[in-house]
Scaffold this motif. Structure first.
Motif, PDB file in Angstrom:
ATOM      1  N   ARG A 160      49.238  84.727  79.283  1.00 43.67           N
ATOM      2  CA  ARG A 160      49.330  85.682  78.164  1.00 43.67           C
ATOM      3  C   ARG A 160      50.221  85.123  77.057  1.00 43.67           C
ATOM      4  O   ARG A 160      49.939  85.297  75.878  1.00 43.67           O
ATOM      5  CB  ARG A 160      49.888  87.036  78.636  1.00 43.67           C
ATOM      6  CG  ARG A 160      49.079  87.755  79.699  1.00 43.67           C
ATOM      7  CD  ARG A 160      47.572  87.872  79.502  1.00 43.67           C
ATOM      8  NE  ARG A 160      47.167  88.113  78.149  1.00 43.67           N
ATOM      9  CZ  ARG A 160      46.042  87.611  77.588  1.00 43.67           C
ATOM     10  NH1 ARG A 160      45.223  86.860  78.269  1.00 43.67           N
ATOM     11  NH2 ARG A 160      45.735  87.875  76.349  1.00 43.67           N
ATOM     12  N   ARG A 161      51.335  84.453  77.438  1.00 46.79           N
ATOM     13  CA  ARG A 161      52.210  83.854  76.422  1.00 46.79           C
ATOM     14  C   ARG A 161      51.479  82.752  75.659  1.00 46.79           C
ATOM     15  O   ARG A 161      51.630  82.636  74.446  1.00 46.79           O
ATOM     16  CB  ARG A 161      53.492  83.322  77.071  1.00 46.79           C
ATOM     17  CG  ARG A 161      54.441  84.439  77.480  1.00 46.79           C
ATOM     18  CD  ARG A 161      55.799  83.912  77.888  1.00 46.79           C
ATOM     19  NE  ARG A 161      55.754  83.075  79.076  1.00 46.79           N
ATOM     20  CZ  ARG A 161      55.896  83.518  80.320  1.00 46.79           C
ATOM     21  NH1 ARG A 161      56.110  84.798  80.547  1.00 46.79           N
ATOM     22  NH2 ARG A 161      55.861  82.678  81.329  1.00 46.79           N
ATOM     23  N   GLU A 162      50.674  81.965  76.357  1.00 46.56           N
ATOM     24  CA  GLU A 162      49.876  80.927  75.688  1.00 46.56           C
ATOM     25  C   GLU A 162      48.881  81.548  74.709  1.00 46.56           C
ATOM     26  O   GLU A 162      48.534  80.932  73.705  1.00 46.56           O
ATOM     27  CB  GLU A 162      49.135  80.076  76.716  1.00 46.56           C
ATOM     28  CG  GLU A 162      50.045  79.127  77.465  1.00 46.56           C
ATOM     29  CD  GLU A 162      49.319  78.340  78.539  1.00 46.56           C
ATOM     30  OE1 GLU A 162      48.064  78.343  78.561  1.00 46.56           O
ATOM     31  OE2 GLU A 162      50.004  77.708  79.362  1.00 46.56           O
TER      32      GLU A 162
ATOM     33  N   GLU B 280      50.910  86.537  73.369  1.00 48.05           N
ATOM     34  CA  GLU B 280      51.554  87.803  73.714  1.00 48.05           C
ATOM     35  C   GLU B 280      52.921  87.522  74.335  1.00 48.05           C
ATOM     36  O   GLU B 280      53.047  86.614  75.156  1.00 48.05           O
ATOM     37  CB  GLU B 280      50.712  88.591  74.710  1.00 48.05           C
ATOM     38  CG  GLU B 280      49.431  89.142  74.125  1.00 48.05           C
ATOM     39  CD  GLU B 280      48.707  90.015  75.121  1.00 48.05           C
ATOM     40  OE1 GLU B 280      48.941  91.233  75.110  1.00 48.05           O
ATOM     41  OE2 GLU B 280      47.937  89.469  75.911  1.00 48.05           O
ATOM     42  N   PRO B 281      53.945  88.303  73.995  1.00 48.59           N
ATOM     43  CA  PRO B 281      55.285  88.080  74.553  1.00 48.59           C
ATOM     44  C   PRO B 281      55.432  88.680  75.959  1.00 48.59           C
ATOM     45  O   PRO B 281      56.243  89.568  76.194  1.00 48.59           O
ATOM     46  CB  PRO B 281      56.194  88.775  73.538  1.00 48.59           C
ATOM     47  CG  PRO B 281      55.352  89.897  73.028  1.00 48.59           C
ATOM     48  CD  PRO B 281      53.937  89.343  72.976  1.00 48.59           C
TER      49      PRO B 281
ATOM     50  N   THR C 187      56.311  89.309  79.857  1.00 46.78           N
ATOM     51  CA  THR C 187      57.455  89.112  80.732  1.00 46.78           C
ATOM     52  C   THR C 187      57.120  89.685  82.101  1.00 46.78           C
ATOM     53  O   THR C 187      56.396  90.673  82.196  1.00 46.78           O
ATOM     54  CB  THR C 187      58.688  89.852  80.180  1.00 46.78           C
ATOM     55  OG1 THR C 187      58.941  89.409  78.853  1.00 46.78           O
ATOM     56  CG2 THR C 187      59.912  89.627  81.025  1.00 46.78           C
TER      57      THR C 187
ATOM     58  N   VAL D  94      54.522  93.773  78.163  1.00 44.98           N
ATOM     59  CA  VAL D  94      54.809  93.370  76.776  1.00 44.98           C
ATOM     60  C   VAL D  94      55.580  94.507  76.152  1.00 44.98           C
ATOM     61  O   VAL D  94      55.469  95.660  76.591  1.00 44.98           O
ATOM     62  CB  VAL D  94      53.519  93.062  75.971  1.00 44.98           C
ATOM     63  CG1 VAL D  94      52.826  91.824  76.513  1.00 44.98           C
ATOM     64  CG2 VAL D  94      52.568  94.223  75.968  1.00 44.98           C
TER      65      VAL D  94
END
Length: 62
Positions: free
Chosen positions: A34-36, A39-40, A42, A56
């Motif tokens: 998701r980060r790639e 989206e931030p 965690t 997120v």
């Protein structure tokens, strides 16, 4: 990992049971994808349901 209170307002993207096989980190892998994608994401632990959550920030957070 950190515990996130329900009042945090984070949007849960996915849940993963805490009992994954040894050496398997499906929540971390999903969050990295998701980060790639921008989206931030965690990973946090939901102690009540014994699950890892990929979250997120909610609309009212930076």
């Amino acid at each position: 990992m950190r515990e996130v209170p329900a009042a945090m307002g984070a949007k849960v993207l996915e849940r993963f049971p805490a009992g994954a096989p040894r050496g398997s980190w499906p929540a971390e892998e999903y969050a990295a994808e998701r980060r790639e994608a921008g989206e931030p994401a965690t990973v946090v632990m939901d102690l009540k349901s014994d699950a890892f959550l990929v979250v997120v920030p909610g609309p009212d957070e930076d």
